[in-house]
Design an enzyme around this catalytic site. Structure first.
Site, PDB file in Angstrom:
ATOM      1  N   MET A 167      42.673 -61.006 -59.598  1.00 45.84           N
ATOM      2  CA  MET A 167      42.925 -62.353 -58.991  1.00 45.84           C
ATOM      3  C   MET A 167      42.969 -62.241 -57.377  1.00 45.84           C
ATOM      4  O   MET A 167      43.517 -61.150 -56.823  1.00 45.84           O
ATOM      5  CB  MET A 167      44.022 -63.069 -59.418  1.00 45.84           C
ATOM      6  CG  MET A 167      43.878 -63.681 -60.737  1.00 45.84           C
ATOM      7  SD  MET A 167      42.785 -65.040 -60.715  1.00 45.84           S
ATOM      8  CE  MET A 167      43.194 -65.870 -62.426  1.00 45.84           C
ATOM      9  N   CYS A 168      42.386 -63.174 -56.694  1.00 47.05           N
ATOM     10  CA  CYS A 168      42.445 -63.150 -55.458  1.00 47.05           C
ATOM     11  C   CYS A 168      43.913 -63.699 -54.788  1.00 47.05           C
ATOM     12  O   CYS A 168      44.665 -64.251 -55.624  1.00 47.05           O
ATOM     13  CB  CYS A 168      41.320 -64.120 -54.577  1.00 47.05           C
ATOM     14  SG  CYS A 168      39.603 -63.602 -55.414  1.00 47.05           S
ATOM     15  N   GLN A 169      44.134 -63.640 -53.471  1.00 48.29           N
ATOM     16  CA  GLN A 169      45.312 -64.008 -52.906  1.00 48.29           C
ATOM     17  C   GLN A 169      44.892 -65.106 -51.753  1.00 48.29           C
ATOM     18  O   GLN A 169      44.062 -65.030 -50.915  1.00 48.29           O
ATOM     19  CB  GLN A 169      46.239 -62.853 -52.388  1.00 48.29           C
ATOM     20  CG  GLN A 169      46.639 -62.092 -53.294  1.00 48.29           C
ATOM     21  CD  GLN A 169      48.206 -62.144 -53.711  1.00 48.29           C
ATOM     22  OE1 GLN A 169      48.814 -62.797 -52.713  1.00 48.29           O
ATOM     23  NE2 GLN A 169      48.436 -61.646 -54.682  1.00 48.29           N
TER      24      GLN A 169
ATOM     25  N   ASN B  25      41.193 -69.147 -55.324  1.00 46.41           N
ATOM     26  CA  ASN B  25      41.940 -68.002 -56.086  1.00 46.41           C
ATOM     27  C   ASN B  25      41.574 -68.383 -57.649  1.00 46.41           C
ATOM     28  O   ASN B  25      42.024 -69.657 -58.034  1.00 46.41           O
ATOM     29  CB  ASN B  25      43.255 -67.905 -55.749  1.00 46.41           C
ATOM     30  CG  ASN B  25      43.906 -67.361 -56.941  1.00 46.41           C
ATOM     31  OD1 ASN B  25      44.153 -67.828 -58.193  1.00 46.41           O
ATOM     32  ND2 ASN B  25      45.014 -66.383 -56.742  1.00 46.41           N
TER      33      ASN B  25
END
Lengths: 258, 258
Positions: free
Chosen positions: A1-3, A108
């Site tokens: 996952m992105c932030q 995200n």
């Protein structure tokens, strides 16, 4: 996952402290190494710095960390590629112009079943579901309000509509700003903190750095910081509820009727 | 007057040498101190670095000078403010998305009688005649070709039309690129050089720096550099004729029928 990392303030503020901890998550304290980006609104102007290198090893990020750009609205993103290869055109935040204002968006999550719309006014340049979602949002609100930015309550309702249409396609935590308002939608994970007088010291989770905001602020300053997970270990961050869309202005969440 | 710099190549190339001389004109060897900007296409992606500080004293320019971003299409601009105050939103190059591609534009000259069009799909964010002209160009070619980029000859004719409509409003030297083609219009002053094998050494006019391109290139490399005035004093730059619109692709001007 992105932030995700966002900042919305009532006076231009630099994001160096928060960005320091955030950057460490891009390949150092966490595994988000497929590019990063940060957008700074300065008046009507907006600068976006992007790099498809990990933020912890990016020369552009090193430059930004020591260059205190003062801004009232910032959106930053570090990427773990899921949909769309590691390329510059797939780095968030994405930017478009609507109603003579720049709009900036970072996401995200994954939206694996989101249908492609290549007929709208706004079209994706890269291959991500995120940029596709951004274009759907802009096409929707532009269709609803062709001429100018409507009152915030009306815009909020239109954004809720299109967000509710996109969200069932996966995970849809996002930050969206036009330099005046910052919209924060939580699908699974997003939290915020409002810093205002009396200011105190804050200590980063990802780096052993403490800043005493009292030394850097005036009593009327107010800063909201929004992030995927809390950036400091000695402050109380407020979780945004799944399904909730918040709007920040001048460093505070507005109370709008859903 | 402002200064323009463009590069169009058949392989990704860094612009450090040309940018070094160009930057000196932003407040050091010449009086263009009201901001600057540079756009790099990297694949479909495009990074734009902007600063409303003079380029000769800008921390962002100092960073760019030592960070060799390789790009096939670059557009840079240093500004002497005439129409529109010294603000970030008035720094060139401007960027928009059309047909799922980024388009980047920078302008040298004034268009004092250019009428405002605030009804088009693309609208200016800042206060310059230049961004207004860019929006007029995009609105025109989008109206002519709503769905996708047409063959280059058709696009060229449409661009000639809108350029001919705008140019009588003042001075309209411009560079426009979508990362594949670079369009260069001369109204009063613009010139170019094509560097290809056999490569030789080049010496800057604005700084005492020489680069031997033979050491840095392969025999198949080809680079067109376009600038307001020649950047080197030991090469033959070709002036573009007033009223002429050139299109560069893979480092060469195309031969299109006006």
């Amino acid at each position: 996952m992105c932030q995700l990392l966002g900042m919305n303030c009532n006076v231009p503020t630099d994001i160096c402290f928060s960005f320091e901890g955030f950057c460490a998550r891009g390949g150092k304290t966490d595994d988000h190494k497929d590019g990063w980006g940060i957008a700074f609104f300065e008046g009507l102007g907006c600068r976006v710095f992007l790099d498809d290198n990990p933020s912890s090893a990016s020369p552009v990020a090193a430059f930004i960390r020591q260059y205190p750009i003062k801004s009232t609205n910032v959106i930053a993103h570090i990427r773990k590629a899921t949909i769309g290869p590691v390329k510059l055109e797939n780095c968030h935040p994405f930017k478009r112009e609507l109603w003579g204002r720049y709009w900036v968006f970072a996401h995200n999550g994954d939206l694996p079943t989101l249908p492609c719309d290549h007929q709208g006014i706004y079209r994706p340049v890269g291959q991500t579901d995120s940029e596709q979602a951004f274009c759907l949002i802009l096409n929707h609100i532009r269709q609803r309000f062709p001429d100018r930015k409507p009152p915030i309550q009306d815009l909020y309702l239109a954004l809720q509509e299109i967000t509710a249409a996109i969200a069932p396609h996966g995970i849809f935590n996002y930050l969206l700003s036009d330099g005046e308002h910052c919209f924060a939608h939580c699908s699974t994970k997003l939290c915020y903190i409002v810093r205002q007088a009396p200011f105190a010291a804050a200590h980063l989770i990802d780096e052993d750095i403490t800043v005493d905001f009292q030394e850097l602020t005036t009593p009327s300053d107010r800063v909201a910081v929004i992030a995927t997970t809390s950036l400091t270990d000695n402050e109380d961050w407020t979780p945004i509820q799944p399904g909730e869309l918040l709007v920040f202005q001048d460093g505070l969440p507005l109370h709008l009727t859903p």
